[in-house]
Every structure is written in C-alpha cells, then in structure tokens.
Design a protein around this motif. Structure first.
Motif, PDB file in Angstrom:
ATOM      1  N   VAL A 164      -8.639   0.204  53.036  1.00  0.00           N
ATOM      2  CA  VAL A 164      -7.511   1.111  52.760  1.00  0.00           C
ATOM      3  C   VAL A 164      -7.765   1.801  51.439  1.00  0.00           C
ATOM      4  O   VAL A 164      -8.326   1.187  50.582  1.00  0.00           O
ATOM      5  CB  VAL A 164      -6.172   0.399  52.578  1.00  0.00           C
ATOM      6  N   VAL A 165      -7.325   2.962  51.289  1.00  0.00           N
ATOM      7  CA  VAL A 165      -7.330   3.489  49.945  1.00  0.00           C
ATOM      8  C   VAL A 165      -5.949   3.989  49.624  1.00  0.00           C
ATOM      9  O   VAL A 165      -5.302   4.584  50.450  1.00  0.00           O
ATOM     10  CB  VAL A 165      -8.334   4.619  49.748  1.00  0.00           C
ATOM     11  N   LEU A 166      -5.495   3.729  48.438  1.00  0.00           N
ATOM     12  CA  LEU A 166      -4.223   4.290  48.020  1.00  0.00           C
ATOM     13  C   LEU A 166      -4.484   5.534  47.185  1.00  0.00           C
ATOM     14  O   LEU A 166      -3.865   6.552  47.376  1.00  0.00           O
ATOM     15  CB  LEU A 166      -3.419   3.250  47.229  1.00  0.00           C
ATOM     16  N   VAL A 167      -5.390   5.454  46.239  1.00  0.00           N
ATOM     17  CA  VAL A 167      -5.723   6.622  45.453  1.00  0.00           C
ATOM     18  C   VAL A 167      -7.233   6.689  45.320  1.00  0.00           C
ATOM     19  O   VAL A 167      -7.863   5.745  44.859  1.00  0.00           O
ATOM     20  CB  VAL A 167      -5.081   6.554  44.049  1.00  0.00           C
ATOM     21  N   LEU A 168      -7.821   7.769  45.762  1.00  0.00           N
ATOM     22  CA  LEU A 168      -9.268   7.938  45.631  1.00  0.00           C
ATOM     23  C   LEU A 168      -9.616   8.620  44.303  1.00  0.00           C
ATOM     24  O   LEU A 168     -10.503   8.197  43.593  1.00  0.00           O
ATOM     25  CB  LEU A 168      -9.813   8.780  46.783  1.00  0.00           C
ATOM     26  N   PHE A 169      -8.881   9.669  43.992  1.00  0.00           N
ATOM     27  CA  PHE A 169      -9.226  10.438  42.811  1.00  0.00           C
ATOM     28  C   PHE A 169      -8.027  11.295  42.423  1.00  0.00           C
ATOM     29  O   PHE A 169      -7.400  11.885  43.280  1.00  0.00           O
ATOM     30  CB  PHE A 169     -10.440  11.335  43.081  1.00  0.00           C
ATOM     31  N   ALA A 170      -7.686  11.320  41.182  1.00  0.00           N
ATOM     32  CA  ALA A 170      -6.548  12.129  40.756  1.00  0.00           C
ATOM     33  C   ALA A 170      -6.778  12.626  39.347  1.00  0.00           C
ATOM     34  O   ALA A 170      -7.225  11.878  38.481  1.00  0.00           O
ATOM     35  CB  ALA A 170      -5.258  11.319  40.814  1.00  0.00           C
ATOM     36  N   VAL A 171      -6.488  13.882  39.115  1.00  0.00           N
ATOM     37  CA  VAL A 171      -6.566  14.477  37.789  1.00  0.00           C
ATOM     38  C   VAL A 171      -5.273  15.225  37.540  1.00  0.00           C
ATOM     39  O   VAL A 171      -4.837  16.014  38.371  1.00  0.00           O
ATOM     40  CB  VAL A 171      -7.755  15.458  37.661  1.00  0.00           C
ATOM     41  N   PHE A 172      -4.631  14.949  36.409  1.00  0.00           N
ATOM     42  CA  PHE A 172      -3.381  15.614  36.085  1.00  0.00           C
ATOM     43  C   PHE A 172      -3.571  16.406  34.796  1.00  0.00           C
ATOM     44  O   PHE A 172      -4.026  15.878  33.787  1.00  0.00           O
ATOM     45  CB  PHE A 172      -2.253  14.590  35.902  1.00  0.00           C
ATOM     46  N   LEU A 173      -3.222  17.682  34.833  1.00  0.00           N
ATOM     47  CA  LEU A 173      -3.303  18.539  33.651  1.00  0.00           C
ATOM     48  C   LEU A 173      -1.904  18.828  33.149  1.00  0.00           C
ATOM     49  O   LEU A 173      -1.101  19.415  33.870  1.00  0.00           O
ATOM     50  CB  LEU A 173      -4.014  19.847  34.004  1.00  0.00           C
ATOM     51  N   PRO A 174      -1.542  18.399  31.929  1.00  0.00           N
ATOM     52  CA  PRO A 174      -0.191  18.636  31.430  1.00  0.00           C
ATOM     53  C   PRO A 174       0.068  20.120  31.240  1.00  0.00           C
ATOM     54  O   PRO A 174      -0.792  20.882  30.816  1.00  0.00           O
ATOM     55  CB  PRO A 174      -0.179  17.888  30.090  1.00  0.00           C
ATOM     56  N   ALA A 175       1.264  20.541  31.576  1.00  0.00           N
ATOM     57  CA  ALA A 175       1.636  21.943  31.421  1.00  0.00           C
ATOM     58  C   ALA A 175       1.973  22.238  29.967  1.00  0.00           C
ATOM     59  O   ALA A 175       2.575  21.431  29.268  1.00  0.00           O
ATOM     60  CB  ALA A 175       2.838  22.251  32.304  1.00  0.00           C
ATOM     61  N   ALA A 176       1.579  23.399  29.495  1.00  0.00           N
ATOM     62  CA  ALA A 176       1.885  23.800  28.125  1.00  0.00           C
ATOM     63  C   ALA A 176       3.257  24.463  28.087  1.00  0.00           C
ATOM     64  O   ALA A 176       3.594  25.289  28.935  1.00  0.00           O
ATOM     65  CB  ALA A 176       0.823  24.772  27.619  1.00  0.00           C
ATOM     66  N   VAL A 177       4.067  24.116  27.105  1.00  0.00           N
ATOM     67  CA  VAL A 177       5.400  24.675  26.953  1.00  0.00           C
ATOM     68  C   VAL A 177       5.448  25.432  25.633  1.00  0.00           C
ATOM     69  O   VAL A 177       5.146  24.877  24.575  1.00  0.00           O
ATOM     70  CB  VAL A 177       6.480  23.570  26.962  1.00  0.00           C
ATOM     71  N   VAL A 178       5.819  26.694  25.661  1.00  0.00           N
ATOM     72  CA  VAL A 178       5.856  27.542  24.473  1.00  0.00           C
ATOM     73  C   VAL A 178       7.261  28.099  24.313  1.00  0.00           C
ATOM     74  O   VAL A 178       7.841  28.632  25.264  1.00  0.00           O
ATOM     75  CB  VAL A 178       4.848  28.715  24.580  1.00  0.00           C
ATOM     76  N   TYR A 179       7.825  27.951  23.121  1.00  0.00           N
ATOM     77  CA  TYR A 179       9.156  28.462  22.825  1.00  0.00           C
ATOM     78  C   TYR A 179       9.038  29.655  21.874  1.00  0.00           C
ATOM     79  O   TYR A 179       8.278  29.642  20.914  1.00  0.00           O
ATOM     80  CB  TYR A 179      10.019  27.381  22.168  1.00  0.00           C
ATOM     81  N   SER A 180       9.792  30.707  22.148  1.00  0.00           N
ATOM     82  CA  SER A 180       9.751  31.899  21.308  1.00  0.00           C
ATOM     83  C   SER A 180      11.103  32.592  21.355  1.00  0.00           C
ATOM     84  O   SER A 180      11.749  32.633  22.404  1.00  0.00           O
ATOM     85  CB  SER A 180       8.652  32.856  21.775  1.00  0.00           C
ATOM     86  N   LYS A 221      -7.778  15.300  47.869  1.00  0.00           N
ATOM     87  CA  LYS A 221      -8.468  14.159  48.467  1.00  0.00           C
ATOM     88  C   LYS A 221      -7.869  12.863  47.939  1.00  0.00           C
ATOM     89  O   LYS A 221      -8.530  12.026  47.316  1.00  0.00           O
ATOM     90  CB  LYS A 221      -9.970  14.220  48.195  1.00  0.00           C
ATOM     91  N   ILE A 222      -6.586  12.724  48.208  1.00  0.00           N
ATOM     92  CA  ILE A 222      -5.816  11.548  47.814  1.00  0.00           C
ATOM     93  C   ILE A 222      -4.856  11.258  48.953  1.00  0.00           C
ATOM     94  O   ILE A 222      -4.269  12.179  49.503  1.00  0.00           O
ATOM     95  CB  ILE A 222      -4.988  11.794  46.530  1.00  0.00           C
TER      96      ILE A 222
END
Length: 344
Positions: A10-26, A247-248
C-alpha cells in the motif's frame, strides 16, 4: 488481490512537495491589466478551444480526485475493500477491488470464461464491451504502452494476434487473462466547499476474458481489480505522467463497525497523521518495521527478521485481508498475546 491471500502491497504518500504562498501587504492601489486569450479579429478553431479547455480541466484536477470505498476488514463478511470506477462513453460503472500489490486496472469483459455473474456483496456485476463505447480502442502490439507491459512479463503478443494481451497470476493462485484497451476514465475532483468538478481522462486498462481460482467465486465477486502499484501502467502513474493528477494517493479506512472509507488521488492533510517513510527502489511499498510491542513491552525479536532484502521485508497491502508474520516474529507475538488472555 483477492481477500485472505497475498497480492502485493500500500502506499499512502509517495511524494509530496509544498510551496508556501507569498503574502504581500500594501496600502498603494494596484492596477491589473487584463488581456484577451484570443484577439477580437482572430478566427479561433473549435479544436483550439477544446485543447485550451482540456488544459484548464487538468489544472482543476491537480488536487483531490475522490473514490468512495466500500467493504470491511472482517474476513467472515466481506474481507476486502472495493471502489467504483466509470469507464467508457457513455460511462459504465464497475466495482473493483483496491490492490496496492498489483499495477494494472482491469475489469471483466464480454465474453469471459469462468467469470462470476453474481456477487454476494449485494452489487450488480457488469461486463465491459469495447464495441459499446464510442471512445474505446484496442492496444496493438506496436503501441509503446505494450512495450511497457512486456517489460513486466505481464504483457504478451503473438504472430496470430496483434492485440496487446496480459496474464496476471496472484499470490493465492487465482489469475486472469485478457487484453489491453484504451478508453475514458470518469473523474470527480473535489475543489473545496463541497464543490465537485466532473471530467475524464484516457487511460489504458485490462479487459479480462478469462478468470480462475478465487476470482471465480461469487460470494465476494467484484468486476475487477484496481492496481495501485508503482509501474508506469498503473492508473496513478498514467494520470500523473500527463499532469492530470499528482503522483500521490491516500487510502483512508473508517472504523470497524462502519466499514468503507475513501480513496483519493492526492493527499489528505490532517494534523495528527503520523507518517512512516517507504523503503526506496522496491517493487512493493515496503516499510522499515523495527520492532513489535505487546502491552507496552517490546518483544525479543531480532530486527534482522524485518530487514528488507530479496523476498523479505515488510509491505503494506490493501489486497490482503490478514497480517502475516515470519515465524521468528509470529511465535513470540502469539505467545505474548496468549499470556494476556486475549485469545484462546
């Protein structure tokens, strides 16, 4: 893999990459320029619009694709987990057992020798007919996907037959023979807030015209097996290679009394989930099992018993109902549990 017996892993997670979102206030006003995808004076062909729409659907589906899970762990009732897939045009629904120990999705086709026509699971069995689907096509021996099948020793071609065929043999002695078909798989993508986007994607799957062993028994019969292995022919690999889904995949089981659960292409994010890394470069989904404890006491088992090597190691298999242990681990485990008075 049919219940009670070993099919693979079984596989639950094969591969995962998370990129945090940038938040800009102006505090300054921002102007966004909008442009037309196509100039007003340009003639757009229908084929180009369809192509853009398919790309948009793929972006939508880069998340969670949901498959409901039915069945239970109980070997005295069902002893397997299965889900529903819709194949062809118009879509036809099939019940398929979830098996992370094999690679290919296959369903029973018409005609089929030895295939059950009724099921004790209170489900109506179906037969896939390629001639009844407007989008179905047979996979020929010259197709590159057939070469992938031949590399696994599951595929086959002969001078008398130009169709790419297969033969699968499972750990319990059951088996199936058939040929490969290309057709549409219907998908339901979860977009959030209970929104669902319906789409479809072309896949290669098996069309079974012969079954043997436990696959022929009607008490727990389903329409086929949904393989979730790592090979390029698995559905999760096919969709990932086209950028349709990540592919997860995640297989979440509900409590013993409720049964069922959910299967998704994508990752289920929960704060209390504990992850165990998989052993890389293995044909199955192997884990590094280190020890077994009963009532808080670690059992005297040599860790070498659990080491991953040729034909050894610890795998997770959704197609196997029971847990199996090597004798070196089984005997002390049963002895420890017996002394607790939990078994007779």
């Amino acid at each position: 893999m049919p219940a009670f017996h070993h099919a693979g892993s079984v596989v639950l997670v094969l591969f995962a990459v998370f990129l945090p979102a940038a938040v800009v206030y102006s505090s300054l006003p921002t102007t966004l320029t909008l442009e037309r995808a196509f100039p007003v004076n340009k003639r757009v062909e229908l084929s180009e619009l369809i192509a853009r729409d398919r790309v948009r659907h793929r972006r939508i589906l880069q998340g969670i694709v949901d498959f409901p899970v039915e069945g239970t762990y109980n070997p005295y009732t069902v002893g397997l987990y299965f889900t529903r897939v819709k194949l062809g045009t118009p879509p036809k629904e099939f019940f398929v057992q979830i098996d992370t120990g094999s690679d290919v999705l296959w369903v029973t086709c018409n005609p089929c020798n030895g295939c059950p026509k009724e099921s004790g699971l209170n489900i109506a069995l179906n037969f896939f007919d390629p001639s009844a689907s407007s989008t179905a096509s047979l996979v020929s021996c010259s197709d590159k996907i057939c070469n992938l099948a031949l590399q696994t020793a599951d595929g086959g071609c002969s001078s008398q037959n130009s169709q790419c065929s297969y033969t699968f043999q499972y750990g319990d002695g059951s088996g199936t023979t058939g040929y490969y078909v290309s057709d549409m798989l219907s998908l339901e993508a979860v977009l959030g807030n209970s929104l669902v986007a319906n789409s479809s994607a072309p896949i290669i799957f098996g069309c079974s015209n012969y079954q043997s062993g436990d696959l022929t028994k009607p008490d727990r019969a389903v329409d086929g097996i949904f393989g979730f292995g790592q090979h390029d022919l698995s559905v999760i690999s096919q969709l990932s290679s086209r950028g349709i889904t990540p592919k997860i995949f995640s297989h979440c089981l509900i409590g013993a009394n409720s049964g069922g659960g959910v299967l998704v292409f994508g990752e289920i994010v929960e704060p209390n989930i504990v992850y165990s890394p998989l052993v890389p470069n293995q044909p199955h989904y192997n884990l590094n099992l280190q020890s077994i404890a009963v009532n808080g006491q670690i059992l005297p088992i040599d860790p070498a018993v659990f080491a991953t090597s040729s034909n050894r190691g610890t795998i997770i298999d959704s197609g196997t109902t029971l847990a199996y242990l090597a004798a070196e681990a089984y005997d002390p485990f049963v002895s420890a549990v017996s002394h607790m008075g939990t078994i007779s």
